[in-house]
Design a protein around this motif. Structure first.
Motif, PDB file in Angstrom:
ATOM      1  N   HIS A  45       0.839  -1.211   0.000  1.00  0.00           N
ATOM      2  CA  HIS A  45       0.000   0.000   0.000  1.00  0.00           C
ATOM      3  C   HIS A  45       0.866   1.251   0.000  1.00  0.00           C
ATOM      4  CE1 HIS A  45      -1.940  -3.094   2.860  1.00  0.00           C
ATOM      5  NE2 HIS A  45      -2.149  -3.456   1.603  1.00  0.00           N
ATOM      6  N   THR A  85      -1.087   3.631  -2.992  1.00  0.00           N
ATOM      7  CA  THR A  85      -1.706   2.425  -2.415  1.00  0.00           C
ATOM      8  C   THR A  85      -1.350   1.136  -3.139  1.00  0.00           C
ATOM      9  OG1 THR A  85      -3.846   2.353  -3.608  1.00  0.00           O
ATOM     10  CG2 THR A  85      -3.680   3.854  -1.709  1.00  0.00           C
ATOM     11  N   VAL A  86      -0.474   1.165  -4.162  1.00  0.00           N
ATOM     12  CA  VAL A  86      -0.132  -0.068  -4.881  1.00  0.00           C
ATOM     13  C   VAL A  86       0.822  -0.923  -4.042  1.00  0.00           C
ATOM     14  CG1 VAL A  86      -0.428   1.044  -7.116  1.00  0.00           C
ATOM     15  CG2 VAL A  86       1.847   0.934  -6.088  1.00  0.00           C
ATOM     16  N   ARG A 130     -14.309   0.290   2.753  1.00  0.00           N
ATOM     17  CA  ARG A 130     -13.678   0.455   1.436  1.00  0.00           C
ATOM     18  C   ARG A 130     -14.674   0.183   0.332  1.00  0.00           C
ATOM     19  NH1 ARG A 130     -10.345  -4.166  -1.460  1.00  0.00           N
ATOM     20  NH2 ARG A 130     -12.449  -4.992  -1.139  1.00  0.00           N
ATOM     21  N   PRO A 143      -8.269  -0.072  -3.853  1.00  0.00           N
ATOM     22  CA  PRO A 143      -7.061  -0.596  -3.199  1.00  0.00           C
ATOM     23  C   PRO A 143      -7.284  -2.009  -2.673  1.00  0.00           C
ATOM     24  CG  PRO A 143      -8.184   0.936  -1.737  1.00  0.00           C
ATOM     25  CD  PRO A 143      -8.913   0.997  -3.051  1.00  0.00           C
ATOM     26  N   VAL A 175      -7.898   5.559  -0.380  1.00  0.00           N
ATOM     27  CA  VAL A 175      -8.028   5.467  -1.833  1.00  0.00           C
ATOM     28  C   VAL A 175      -7.228   6.621  -2.436  1.00  0.00           C
ATOM     29  CG1 VAL A 175      -9.616   5.568  -3.795  1.00  0.00           C
ATOM     30  CG2 VAL A 175     -10.332   4.457  -1.660  1.00  0.00           C
ATOM     31  N   TRP A 176      -6.404   6.331  -3.438  1.00  0.00           N
ATOM     32  CA  TRP A 176      -5.674   7.380  -4.160  1.00  0.00           C
ATOM     33  C   TRP A 176      -6.616   7.932  -5.215  1.00  0.00           C
ATOM     34  CZ3 TRP A 176      -2.146  10.812  -3.905  1.00  0.00           C
ATOM     35  CH2 TRP A 176      -1.400  11.260  -4.999  1.00  0.00           C
ATOM     36  N   ARG A 195      -5.083  11.259  -0.929  1.00  0.00           N
ATOM     37  CA  ARG A 195      -5.359   9.970  -0.296  1.00  0.00           C
ATOM     38  C   ARG A 195      -6.637  10.163   0.522  1.00  0.00           C
ATOM     39  NH1 ARG A 195      -1.664   5.808   0.809  1.00  0.00           N
ATOM     40  NH2 ARG A 195      -2.414   5.725   2.951  1.00  0.00           N
TER      41      ARG A 195
END
Length: 498
Positions: free
Chosen positions: A273, A278-279, A399, A419, A425-426, A466
């Motif tokens: 994250h 968040t990857v 989420r 995510p 969440v981006w 974010r």
């Protein structure tokens, strides 16, 4: 006894939790001098009855005050206003500076680092809802258990008794608990000699930068990257080399290209994250990174700040579990408990931990070893593991809920990927909707949201935030998305009318 029912106004329609309404209003009474230092507060049962609240709500409010230092407990007597309040009356610097002749300069020298400090935080007073960048919901955390363990240790009147040097690496009870906990949850084989406790992950990043970087040294980071880590490296006058971050994490081909032409001291990576995007770093790239560190002889600083929160699959094992001699591993309990619980840890070779303890001792001689002992008890008893399991389910639901709302209402204004874990969440907005304007409009509705500038670096303007969903319940998330949609629609209508 003061008439607390008339002094404390409970608004059951407010989005602010009831216990926070109670604690904030009592703190306000202390600040105004209505409640004096040393004054006894009503018992939890008395106050709950007078306000028509559940007793656990008042217990949570008192625990919040205890953790902030506004209240203290006396065995068999009750809860009292702290005799030493956590605030001091600030000096009005502007008035003082007027007394200094214009020809005089500041009579001391200091390092001016405003060029690298991109965000000093916002005052949340006056806002009903704060959109953070990914913090836990303290309302569901076992803070009552933590406070109970903390009070129990205070009642024993523990003394340091010559533990000053040993405490520079942190509570031995917590480090012992961590050796088992980290092996069971992350496959990390570490002894107490490989562990240092910190006050959150950021202290760990700062200490790592102190250990590994001198002026002119080279460090590789992602682009975009966690801005406070960038600040720590810039403060060391290090040369920062930025590597693109795609859907699989850091681009290892770019890392290799930099290593071929530069002597790299350190690479900073957030494997789960990534902050802010968040990857998650893919397994293949993890192995590539370890191979590059061995080949080019640099250290990896692995910031695994919210390892525990995965919603679609099990987490990957940390890099340190594969290559402990090349990795400084940083973790935190802040994300799984509450933002006010500033306890983190560092895992590294023993020689580095010894040096890290020296650095830690210069900025924090002992730390809060009583709180660390209390946390160790919760880890041993399984309370932390149970809370994480419950939190993962709650945060997964939040989420899914907020991403469904975003997909339905914000698709014309922004883009995002759901995510796989973490607490945010981006959210990237179209260039037509500058976040600096959006944030200003939301503030009029008592909602605080970042204007996104802290995520920008050099020529990169991401116009993104974010969006932290974990700390908000579904009602709060609904209100935010509703108002955000209204603000963005207003922008569209304004341009159409123009």
């Amino acid at each position: 006894m003061l008439p607390f029912p008339s002094l404390l106004i409970i608004d059951r329609t407010s989005s602010t939790a009831l216990y926070l309404q109670v604690s904030k209003q009592i703190i306000a009474l202390i600040r105004k001098g209505i409640l004096k230092p040393g004054m006894r507060l009503p018992s939890t049962r008395e106050l709950a009855q007078s306000l028509m609240l559940h007793r656990k709500t008042v217990v949570a409010a008192y625990n919040d005050m205890l953790l902030q230092g506004w209240a203290t407990t006396v065995p068999k007597k009750g809860v009292f206003v702290s005799p030493v309040l956590p605030e001091l009356n600030p000096k009005i610097w502007e008035q003082n500076l007027k007394k200094v002749p214009d020809s005089n300069t500041t009579p001391f020298f200091y390092r001016n680092s405003f060029s690298v400090i991109t965000d000093l935080g916002s005052d949340v007073a006056g806002y009903d809802i704060v959109i953070d960048d990914g913090l836990p919901d303290s309302r569901i955390a076992p803070l009552d258990l933590l406070a109970r363990e903390y009070r129990a240790r205070l009642r024993r009147n523990l003394q340091l008794k010559g533990r000053t040097d040993s405490l520079s690496v942190g509570s031995i009870l917590l480090r012992e608990a961590l050796t088992d906990y980290l092996f069971e949850t992350r496959g990390i084989r570490a002894s107490v000699h490989n562990l240092l406790t910190t006050q959150g992950a950021q202290m760990g990043v700062y200490i790592a930068a102190q250990l590994l970087l001198r002026a002119g040294d080279a460090v590789i980071v992602g682009e975009p990257n966690y801005f406070m880590a960038n600040n720590a490296f810039s403060y060391q006058n290090a040369r920062i080399f930025r590597v693109p971050v795609d859907e699989h994490g850091l681009d290892m081909n770019k890392v290799e290209e930099i290593c071929l032409r530069e002597r790299i001291n350190m690479l900073y990576v957030i494997p789960h994250h990534h902050h802010p995007t968040t990857v998650t770093l893919s397994p293949q790239r993890r192995m590539q990174l370890i191979a590059l560190a061995q080949r080019f002889n640099f250290m990896i600083v692995e910031d695994d700040y919210d390892y525990d929160f995965h919603y679609q699959s099990s987490p990957f094992l940390p890099l340190v579990s594969y290559c402990p001699e090349r990795v400084i591993y940083i973790g935190s309990f802040t994300k799984c408990l509450a933002s006010s619980v500033r306890i983190g840890f560092m895992v590294a070779p023993q020689e580095m931990i010894n040096e890290a303890a020296y650095v830690r001792r210069m900025i924090n001689l002992r730390g809060d070893f009583i709180m660390e002992d209390a946390l160790a008890s919760l880890i041993r008893e399984g309370d932390v593991a149970r809370h994480i399991k419950k939190s993962v389910n709650i945060y997964r639901e939040r989420r899914d809920y907020v991403c469904a709302l975003m997909k339905e209402r914000l698709f014309a204004f922004s883009s995002f990927e759901i995510p796989t874990g973490g607490m945010a969440v981006w959210l990237r907005f179209s260039e037509a909707y500058p976040l600096i304007h959006v944030a200003a409009e939301l503030a009029k509705h008592r909602i605080l949201i970042s204007d996104g500038r802290k995520y920008n670096t050099g020529p990169f303007n991401y116009n993104a935030i974010r969006f932290g969903f974990a700390s908000l319940n579904t009602r709060e998330l609904s209100r935010v998305i509703e108002l955000l949609t209204a603000v963005l629609s207003k922008e569209v209508n304004g341009r159409s009318n123009a």
